[in-house]
Design a protein around this motif. Sequence first.
Motif, mmCIF file in Angstrom:
data_model
loop_
_atom_site.group_PDB
_atom_site.id
_atom_site.type_symbol
_atom_site.label_atom_id
_atom_site.label_comp_id
_atom_site.label_asym_id
_atom_site.label_seq_id
_atom_site.Cartn_x
_atom_site.Cartn_y
_atom_site.Cartn_z
ATOM 1 N N UNK A 105 0.879 -1.170 0.000
ATOM 2 C CA UNK A 105 0.000 0.000 0.000
ATOM 3 C C UNK A 105 0.912 1.214 0.000
ATOM 4 N N UNK A 106 0.656 2.132 -0.920
ATOM 5 C CA UNK A 106 1.432 3.365 -0.980
ATOM 6 C C UNK A 106 0.516 4.547 -0.673
ATOM 7 N N UNK A 107 1.124 5.634 -0.244
ATOM 8 C CA UNK A 107 0.403 6.883 -0.014
ATOM 9 C C UNK A 107 1.121 7.983 -0.782
ATOM 10 N N UNK A 108 0.378 8.711 -1.599
ATOM 11 C CA UNK A 108 0.958 9.803 -2.374
ATOM 12 C C UNK A 108 1.366 10.924 -1.423
ATOM 13 N N UNK A 109 2.618 11.367 -1.538
ATOM 14 C CA UNK A 109 3.128 12.421 -0.664
ATOM 15 C C UNK A 109 3.399 13.732 -1.393
ATOM 16 N N UNK A 110 3.525 13.658 -2.715
ATOM 17 C CA UNK A 110 3.803 14.878 -3.478
ATOM 18 C C UNK A 110 3.417 14.643 -4.931
ATOM 19 N N UNK A 111 2.862 15.675 -5.557
ATOM 20 C CA UNK A 111 2.511 15.617 -6.970
ATOM 21 C C UNK A 111 3.058 16.881 -7.624
ATOM 22 N N UNK A 112 3.845 16.702 -8.655
ATOM 23 C CA UNK A 112 4.441 17.835 -9.365
ATOM 24 C C UNK A 112 4.180 17.706 -10.858
ATOM 25 N N UNK A 113 4.145 18.842 -11.533
ATOM 26 C CA UNK A 113 4.224 18.853 -12.988
ATOM 27 C C UNK A 113 5.602 19.391 -13.311
#
Length: 184
Positions: A114-122
């Motif tokens: 199970x992963x958890x998103x910690x950062x989203x970048x473009x």
Amino acid sequence: MKHLSIFLILIFISCKNDAKKELATENGIDASVYEMWKDYTESNPKSIKEELPESWFFHNNKEDADRLAALTVNGKKSATTSGLYKWYVEAKAALPKIGTNHIITDFDGKAQAIIEITKVDTVPFNQITESLAELDMGTDIEPLDKWRKAHWDFFVSVMRENGEEPTEDMLIVFETFKTVWTKK
């Protein structure tokens, strides 16, 4: 029709396996996914109210999907390139959200982590750094070269099908995550 094809591309890129094969349950999700989520929520009571996260595998073939799942389990892979930003815009799809959980499976749909998103970048394609590529590729051996080749080849093939050409400055969506649970 173009929006439908873009949406289908987004699904392909993230390799969602919701209905990939006949698996152990009626709705096409392997029982191990439910078991992993149950074990996780029992150990993390604040998560009990959350719905079962999406389950999916990395890449589009067994060898790579299984290898990348193993790298996620052992903590070497902690990021993924989830597509071109323009595809999200054209499909009017929301970018991935920080704090969202996903269950990573092997190619056969068996839950691995199970992963958890910690950062989203473009990020422009040509501005992916060695350190970001290492997070995505799960290796410190020429990660940027490997990342650039694998992703460029993929974007070339998908974009040319739509009469487009990739550019070095095209924006990609890059997700960083932490592995919060692994198979027992």
